[in-house]
Design a protein around this motif. Structure first.
Motif, short mmCIF file in Angstrom:
data_model
loop_
_atom_site.label_atom_id
_atom_site.label_comp_id
_atom_site.label_asym_id
_atom_site.label_seq_id
_atom_site.Cartn_x
_atom_site.Cartn_y
_atom_site.Cartn_z
N ALA A 9 0.78 -1.01 0.00
CA ALA A 9 0.17 0.24 0.09
C ALA A 9 0.82 1.22 -0.09
N GLY A 10 2.02 1.33 1.04
CA GLY A 10 2.75 2.52 0.92
C GLY A 10 3.46 2.70 -0.31
N PHE A 11 3.95 1.37 -0.87
CA PHE A 11 4.76 1.62 -2.10
C PHE A 11 3.89 2.35 -3.25
N SER A 12 2.70 1.73 -3.15
CA SER A 12 1.87 2.05 -4.48
C SER A 12 1.31 3.47 -4.34
N VAL A 13 1.32 4.16 -2.85
CA VAL A 13 1.00 5.71 -2.77
C VAL A 13 2.30 6.23 -3.42
N ARG A 14 3.34 5.63 -3.07
CA ARG A 14 4.75 6.51 -3.36
C ARG A 14 4.61 6.51 -5.05
N VAL A 15 4.17 5.56 -5.76
CA VAL A 15 4.30 5.59 -7.05
C VAL A 15 3.00 5.81 -7.77
N ARG A 16 2.08 6.57 -7.27
CA ARG A 16 0.87 7.08 -7.71
C ARG A 16 0.88 7.36 -9.32
N ASP A 17 1.86 8.06 -9.71
CA ASP A 17 1.91 8.45 -11.07
C ASP A 17 2.42 7.48 -12.04
N ASP A 31 -8.18 -4.63 -1.14
CA ASP A 31 -8.81 -4.46 -2.43
C ASP A 31 -7.92 -3.50 -2.81
N PHE A 32 -7.50 -2.48 -2.24
CA PHE A 32 -6.48 -1.46 -2.87
C PHE A 32 -5.26 -2.06 -3.40
N CYS A 33 -4.91 -3.16 -2.90
CA CYS A 33 -3.46 -3.74 -3.40
C CYS A 33 -3.99 -4.60 -4.75
N LEU A 34 -5.24 -5.03 -4.70
CA LEU A 34 -5.81 -5.72 -5.91
C LEU A 34 -5.98 -4.96 -7.13
N LEU A 35 -6.28 -3.53 -6.78
CA LEU A 35 -6.53 -2.53 -7.90
C LEU A 35 -5.18 -1.93 -8.47
N VAL A 36 -4.34 -1.81 -7.57
CA VAL A 36 -3.19 -1.08 -8.15
C VAL A 36 -2.20 -2.29 -8.82
N ARG A 55 -7.92 -7.08 -9.96
CA ARG A 55 -9.41 -7.07 -9.76
C ARG A 55 -9.90 -5.73 -10.56
N HIS A 56 -11.07 -5.74 -11.03
CA HIS A 56 -11.47 -4.38 -11.36
C HIS A 56 -12.12 -3.70 -10.44
N ARG A 57 -12.00 -2.17 -10.73
CA ARG A 57 -12.55 -1.32 -9.45
C ARG A 57 -13.80 -1.44 -9.21
N TYR A 58 -14.90 -2.02 -10.04
CA TYR A 58 -16.11 -2.09 -9.85
C TYR A 58 -16.50 -3.37 -8.80
N ASP A 100 -9.39 4.40 -12.32
CA ASP A 100 -9.45 3.87 -13.68
C ASP A 100 -8.19 3.26 -14.01
N ILE A 101 -6.88 4.18 -13.64
CA ILE A 101 -5.65 3.84 -14.43
C ILE A 101 -4.78 3.32 -13.26
N ALA A 102 -5.00 3.21 -11.99
CA ALA A 102 -4.06 3.07 -11.14
C ALA A 102 -3.03 1.74 -11.30
N GLN A 103 -1.96 1.98 -11.08
CA GLN A 103 -1.26 0.63 -11.34
C GLN A 103 0.13 0.89 -10.46
N ALA A 104 0.64 -0.09 -9.87
CA ALA A 104 2.04 0.12 -9.06
C ALA A 104 3.40 -0.61 -9.80
N TYR A 105 3.07 -0.47 -10.98
CA TYR A 105 4.48 -0.94 -11.72
C TYR A 105 4.55 -0.04 -12.98
N ARG A 106 5.81 0.12 -13.52
CA ARG A 106 6.13 0.83 -14.60
C ARG A 106 5.64 -0.09 -15.77
N GLY A 107 5.63 0.88 -17.15
CA GLY A 107 5.34 -0.04 -18.54
C GLY A 107 4.02 -0.15 -18.44
N PRO A 108 3.45 -0.98 -19.78
CA PRO A 108 2.27 -1.21 -20.14
C PRO A 108 1.35 -1.64 -18.98
N ALA A 109 0.16 -1.24 -19.03
CA ALA A 109 -0.97 -1.49 -18.08
C ALA A 109 -1.37 -3.00 -17.98
#
Length: 264
Positions: A164-172, A216-221, A225-228, A244-253
């Motif tokens: 969770a903390g890492f995913s916040v750090r890489v929000r962009d 669920d946040f970790c599953l999202l990023v 899982r789909h946000r819905y 809609d676009i959250a991802q915790a890794y670089r490169g293609p979604a």
């Protein structure tokens, strides 16, 4: 943060749980398709073995790691695909042994790096703590694919705080993957831990807010899982668009997962 002791211990435990998912599988079960198109259980474990291998190389032999990355003429995605070919044709027993060896060597190498020392990585040098958190994210994501393939419901612990903390750090990362300009405005994240506690990140007075289940946040990023289908909610237009676009890794979604694809 500079103390890697806690995250290394948690990464070790998470990797052991993934190991337990596959340790007793038959040769045929290693070829079970996972939700990632074209990837079997065998591919998922091969990918994790490769990630631990290069993390260990970065930590133990930084000059060799830099030389390796400079040789990736086709980019990291091509290198991953090439690496899979090096693993996936092995018999299951051999792949399992290789995964364990790469995992243990990578963990040992990361643990040996002083917390205030940077190690080279794919884009920018990172503290070993952050690299270990990225490893947690990889194990979470690909372990989830394996669990989904095998019909196993994972029981999460507060170890996912690192993700969770890492995913916040890489929000962009989600913006960058789509060639979008990230907003300058900071977000507030308030997530309920598996133990029931509250994890909060970002300014308390932020207008853009993301709240809900930490699992669920970790599953999202990780786009498993789909946000819905998740207990993750946004306040504010920017935060809602980010879901809609959250991802915790670089490169293609990647294509992510469809709404309603899973029963739980």
């Amino acid at each position: 943060m500079t103390d890697t002791t806690g995250v290394i211990a948690d990464l070790t435990a998470e990797a052991a749980e993934v190991d337990a998912l596959v340790a007793g599988l038959t040769e045929a079960e290693w070829d079970t398709p996972t939700p990632a198109p074209g990837w079997t259980v065998r591919h998922q474990i091969a990918h994790l073995a490769f990630i631990f291998r290069i993390a260990g190389l970065s930590a133990a032999q930084p000059e060799a790691f830099v030389a390796m990355t400079k040789s990736l003429s086709g980019g990291f995605e091509a290198a991953v695909n090439a690496a899979l070919e090096d693993y996936v044709h092995d018999p299951a027993e051999v792949l399992l042994t290789r995964w364990r060896a790469e995992r243990d060597a990578g963990l040992k190498a990361l643990a040996a790096v002083p917390g205030n020392q940077l190690v080279p990585w794919l884009v920018n040098p990172l503290p070993p703590y952050v690299l270990a958190c990225a490893g947690m994210m990889e194990v979470f994501a690909h372990g989830q694919d394996v669990a989904d393939a095998l019909g196993v419901r994972r029981e999460r612990t507060d170890r996912i705080r690192h993700i969770a903390g890492f995913s916040v750090r890489v929000r962009d990362f989600g913006y960058e993957a789509r060639n979008l300009t990230p907003p300058a405005e900071e977000f507030r994240f308030e997530l309920t831990a598996p133990s029931g506690g509250l994890w909060a990140f970002g300014p308390e007075d932020a207008a853009q807010r993301v709240t809900g289940s930490a699992e669920d946040f970790c599953l999202l990023v990780t786009r498993r899982r789909h946000r819905y289908d998740l207990d993750v909610h946004a306040t504010g237009t920017l935060a809602d668009q980010w879901l809609d676009i959250a991802q915790a890794y670089r490169g293609p979604a990647g294509q992510g997962r469809r709404p309603g694809q899973f029963h739980s």
